[in-house]
Design an enzyme around this catalytic site. Structure first.
Site, short mmCIF file in Angstrom:
data_model
loop_
_atom_site.label_atom_id
_atom_site.label_comp_id
_atom_site.label_asym_id
_atom_site.label_seq_id
_atom_site.Cartn_x
_atom_site.Cartn_y
_atom_site.Cartn_z
N VAL A 157 53.26 36.40 47.37
CA VAL A 157 52.69 36.47 46.02
C VAL A 157 52.28 37.91 45.71
CG1 VAL A 157 50.67 35.80 44.64
CG2 VAL A 157 51.96 34.07 45.93
N CYS A 158 51.59 38.52 46.66
CA CYS A 158 50.98 39.83 46.39
C CYS A 158 52.00 40.86 45.92
CB CYS A 158 50.27 40.32 47.65
SG CYS A 158 49.46 41.90 47.43
N ALA B 267 59.83 25.74 55.66
CA ALA B 267 59.50 25.14 56.96
C ALA B 267 58.52 23.98 56.80
CB ALA B 267 58.89 26.20 57.87
N GLY C 29 41.94 29.62 38.90
CA GLY C 29 41.83 29.56 40.35
C GLY C 29 43.16 29.19 40.99
N ALA D 157 44.51 39.95 49.43
CA ALA D 157 45.60 40.40 50.29
C ALA D 157 45.08 41.09 51.55
CB ALA D 157 46.50 41.35 49.51
N HIS E 239 32.28 68.08 45.32
CA HIS E 239 31.79 68.19 43.93
C HIS E 239 32.85 68.85 43.06
CE1 HIS E 239 29.03 68.68 40.62
NE2 HIS E 239 29.48 69.92 40.49
P1 FAD Z 1 51.12 34.77 49.89
O1 FAD Z 1 51.15 36.18 49.48
O2 FAD Z 1 50.86 33.73 48.90
O3 FAD Z 1 52.45 34.47 50.68
C1 FAD Z 1 52.77 33.19 51.13
C2 FAD Z 1 54.26 33.10 51.30
O4 FAD Z 1 54.55 31.89 51.98
C3 FAD Z 1 55.02 33.05 49.98
O5 FAD Z 1 56.00 34.06 49.96
C4 FAD Z 1 55.65 31.66 49.96
O6 FAD Z 1 56.92 31.66 49.36
C5 FAD Z 1 55.76 31.35 51.45
N1 FAD Z 1 55.77 29.92 51.77
C6 FAD Z 1 54.93 28.95 51.31
N2 FAD Z 1 55.22 27.78 51.88
C7 FAD Z 1 56.28 27.99 52.70
C8 FAD Z 1 57.04 27.15 53.56
N3 FAD Z 1 56.76 25.86 53.70
N4 FAD Z 1 58.06 27.71 54.25
C9 FAD Z 1 58.37 29.02 54.12
N5 FAD Z 1 57.68 29.85 53.32
C10 FAD Z 1 56.65 29.35 52.63
N6 FAD Z 1 44.70 40.30 46.03
C11 FAD Z 1 44.20 41.53 46.29
O7 FAD Z 1 43.69 41.76 47.38
N7 FAD Z 1 44.28 42.53 45.36
C12 FAD Z 1 44.83 42.33 44.13
O8 FAD Z 1 44.87 43.27 43.32
C13 FAD Z 1 45.34 41.05 43.83
N8 FAD Z 1 45.91 40.80 42.63
C14 FAD Z 1 46.45 39.57 42.38
C15 FAD Z 1 47.04 39.35 41.14
C16 FAD Z 1 47.59 38.12 40.86
C17 FAD Z 1 48.23 37.89 39.52
C18 FAD Z 1 47.56 37.08 41.85
C19 FAD Z 1 48.18 35.75 41.57
C20 FAD Z 1 46.98 37.30 43.08
C21 FAD Z 1 46.41 38.54 43.36
N9 FAD Z 1 45.78 38.80 44.57
C22 FAD Z 1 45.26 40.04 44.83
C23 FAD Z 1 45.68 37.77 45.63
C24 FAD Z 1 46.78 37.99 46.69
O9 FAD Z 1 48.03 37.98 46.06
C25 FAD Z 1 46.70 36.91 47.75
O10 FAD Z 1 45.41 36.83 48.27
C26 FAD Z 1 47.67 37.22 48.88
O11 FAD Z 1 48.99 37.29 48.40
C27 FAD Z 1 47.58 36.16 49.97
O12 FAD Z 1 48.46 36.48 51.00
P2 FAD Z 1 49.07 35.37 51.96
O13 FAD Z 1 49.86 36.11 52.96
O14 FAD Z 1 48.00 34.46 52.41
O15 FAD Z 1 50.00 34.48 51.04
P1 NAD Z 2 39.08 32.99 39.87
O1 NAD Z 2 38.47 32.01 40.78
O2 NAD Z 2 38.83 34.43 40.11
O3 NAD Z 2 38.62 32.69 38.37
C1 NAD Z 2 38.82 31.46 37.77
C2 NAD Z 2 37.88 31.37 36.59
O4 NAD Z 2 38.24 30.23 35.83
C3 NAD Z 2 36.43 31.21 36.99
O5 NAD Z 2 35.64 32.13 36.28
C4 NAD Z 2 36.10 29.77 36.61
O6 NAD Z 2 34.75 29.60 36.21
C5 NAD Z 2 37.04 29.56 35.45
N1 NAD Z 2 37.44 28.17 35.20
C6 NAD Z 2 37.69 27.20 36.10
N2 NAD Z 2 38.11 26.08 35.47
C7 NAD Z 2 38.11 26.35 34.14
C8 NAD Z 2 38.46 25.63 32.98
N3 NAD Z 2 38.90 24.37 33.06
N4 NAD Z 2 38.34 26.22 31.77
C9 NAD Z 2 37.91 27.51 31.68
N5 NAD Z 2 37.58 28.25 32.76
C10 NAD Z 2 37.69 27.69 33.97
O7 NAD Z 2 40.63 32.64 39.87
P2 NAD Z 2 41.88 33.42 39.26
O8 NAD Z 2 41.45 34.39 38.23
O9 NAD Z 2 42.86 32.37 38.93
O10 NAD Z 2 42.41 34.23 40.50
C11 NAD Z 2 42.72 33.55 41.73
C12 NAD Z 2 42.38 34.40 42.91
O11 NAD Z 2 43.35 35.42 43.07
C13 NAD Z 2 41.06 35.15 42.76
O12 NAD Z 2 39.96 34.36 43.11
C14 NAD Z 2 41.24 36.29 43.72
O13 NAD Z 2 40.93 35.85 45.02
C15 NAD Z 2 42.73 36.57 43.63
N6 NAD Z 2 42.95 37.74 42.74
C16 NAD Z 2 42.46 38.93 43.16
C17 NAD Z 2 42.63 40.03 42.36
C18 NAD Z 2 42.08 41.34 42.85
O14 NAD Z 2 41.77 41.45 44.03
N7 NAD Z 2 41.92 42.34 41.99
C19 NAD Z 2 43.30 39.95 41.16
C20 NAD Z 2 43.79 38.71 40.76
C21 NAD Z 2 43.62 37.61 41.58
#
Ligand code: FAD
Ligand code: NAD
Length: 471
Positions: free
Chosen positions: A46-47, A118, A270, A318, A441
């Protein structure tokens, strides 16, 4: 090829190639393990593909476009016109550059990468479904790193057209005229801010009584102020009822539901762990009520299973997944390892950026600390002034003996300042040590030293905050 007849064995099987899984595979290989990595979609998870990386490309582009409005006051007249298709191509190039880099690292390390989905059939075996066949892999240890997926609201099912998840939002070919974001957390605030800067009229609908309810209120306030300046409407204590022809019916805390016009609705309320449909019942692993895999500090979840990243408790970030990956690989290699950080920094790439590291003032008090704290306003930072961006603050929280417990930042480049803050908390440095570090600075990092000086009772650049230094 007969279905089910193909088999292989490996020392360490890693499932999922996100920042947790690919890093576990690399560390496992470096420790001398024979490693197989199974990924059903794209290396990078995802990341790299649809999360951290493309969203930060979008946010940086939006911020650059917004400079046109900001820089006029500095005597620089810019006009900005955003070509979303070209931006999309740039985003894809950045993602491709990074993911192909990771694939190269895996190749160099001798990791066998298998494309497929898997599922466990025994504690020491998975079945892998490939596009046109299935196979089996036996293993000594498996690392589960299957990540998470967005929560879907029953009334607002993702349709890839009007109701989008973050992946859909990041793939938009033009900024919607009217965008409603449901959920004012990390994703809602980051994407809502970016699209507002790209020209969308944005409304954020948040169920809690404020944006970013998981973060310190003072940080969230800084973001709410800026969103107001950008014309973003924030509806708190509100919930989305249903989609209408013209938009979305939103229920406020009191009074009747009202329609908010929307061309696109992004739902970011979420994420849930990908732990269903994995045959985990065959492994002995236990899930908590949220579906998260329960692990020991070694990341061990069962005799042959380790779990890391978004499938385990803690912030879904991540860098948390990557940090856990090293522990899991070491455990699989029969070394003693535990995931026990003093802090996991979190950053919101909002405007201003927010960084939260370690304990907040309230959490430190609740933990019984005799809190010493100081909030240094960026209006007193010369570097922030030169950048024309002096809204925000740096707050340092320490225990009675001066040990730094937390640093919380709202301001430009908070994401970068979080590194020094994390070092301070992880190394349990004292306020004196932090104040003695010579910060360059003019730089924003000086604000960390200034906040430490303030907490010691001898602030340098803040008027009216002086008090005698204790001892
Ligand atoms: P993932 O990155 O979710 O990877 C899991 C992988 O497992 C996927 O590629 C999936 O295809 C694979 N998989 C799943 N099931 C199976 C299976 N059964 N067999 C084979 N493969 C499988 N975090 C930050 O720290 N900084 C950020 O700026 C940030 N921005 C974000 C922005 C968005 C829009 C989103 C959605 C998330 C963001 N996050 C950020 C959160 C971050 O992406 C996740 O915390 C991170 O990717 C988790 O890493 P992971 O390795 O646990 O899983
Ligand atoms: P989040 O948990 O950060 O926020 C979800 C928000 O939705 C909360 O404020 C919650 O109160 C609200 N909410 C829940 N149900 C609702 C409803 N029915 N109607 C209106 N509001 C509702 O989740 P997210 O924004 O989906 O992000 C998921 C996760 O991905 C984050 O918690 C974070 O761990 C990760 N992420 C990290 C970054 C980063 O590190 N910069 C960026 C994006 C995502």
């Amino acid at each position: 090829m007969v279905v089910g007849e193909i088999g292989a064995s490996t020392g360490l099987l890693v499932i999922g190639a996100g920042p947790g899984g690919y890093a576990a595979a690399l560390r496992g290989a470096a420790l001398g393990l024979e490693v197989t990595l199974v990924e059903r979609d794209r290396v990078g998870g995802v990341c790299l593909n649809v999360g951290c990386i493309p969203s930060k490309v979008l946010i940086h582009a939006a911020e650059t476009a917004a400079l046109a409005a900001r820089s006029a006051a500095w005597g620089v007249k810019l006009t900005a016109k955003v070509d979303m298709k070209a931006l999309g191509r740039h985003m894809a190039e950045v993602v491709e550059g990074l993911t192909s880099g990771v694939s190269g690292l895996l190749r160099d390390a001798g990791v066998t990468v298998v494309s497929g989905q898997a599922r466990f059939t025994r504690p020491d075996r998975v079945i892998v479904e490939h596009e046109d066949h299935t196979s089996f892999i036996s293993f000594e240890n498996a690392v589960l790193a299957t990540g998470s997926r967005p929560v879907e609201l029953p009334a607002l099912a993702f349709d890839g057209a009007r109701v989008l998840d973050s992946t859909g939002a990041l793939a938009l070919e033009r900024a919607p005229r009217r965008l409603v974001v449901v959920g004012g957390g990390y994703i809602g605030v980051e994407l809502g801010t970016a699209f507002a800067k790209l020209g969308s009229a944005v409304t954020i609908v948040e169920a809690a009584d404020r944006l970013l309810p998981g973060l310190d209120a003072s940080l969230a306030r800084a973001v709410a102020r800026r969103l107001e300046e950008l014309g973003v409407v924030v509806l708190t204590r509100s919930s989305a009822v249903e989609l209408t022809e013209a938009g979305l019916l939103v229920a406020p805390p009191d009074g009747p539901a009202a329609e908010v016009a929307a061309d696109k609705v992004v739902v970011a309320v979420g994420r849930r762990p990908n732990t269903d449909d994995l045959g985990l019942e065959h492994t002995g692993a236990k899930l908590d009520p949220a579906g998260l895999v329960q692990v020991a500090p070694s990341r061990r979840a069962a005799r042959t299973l380790l779990a890391i990243g978004d499938v385990t408790a803690g912030p879904a970030l991540a860098h948390k997944a990557t940090a856990e990956s090293a522990v899991a690989a070491e455990t699989a290699a029969r070394r003693t390892a535990a995931f026990d950080p003093a802090c996991i920094p979190a950053v919101v790439f909002s405007d201003p950026e927010l960084a939260t590291v370690g304990l907040t003032r309230d959490a430190a008090k609740a933990a019984g600390a005799d809190v010493r704290a100081f909030r240094f306003p960026l209006s007193a930072s010369s570097r922030a002034r030169t950048l024309g961006d002096s809204h925000g603050h740096v707050e340092v929280i320490a225990d009675g003996d001066g040990t730094v417990l937390g640093v919380h930042i709202a301001g430009p480049n908070a994401s970068e300042l979080a590194g020094e803050a994390a070092l301070a908390v992880e190394m349990a440095v004292t306020l004196d040590e932090l104040a003695e570090v010579i910060h360059p600075h003019p730089s924003l990092s000086e604000a960390i030293g200034e906040a430490a000086l303030g907490a010691l009772g001898r602030p340098l650049h803040v008027r009216g905050a002086r008090r005698p230094s204790p001892g």
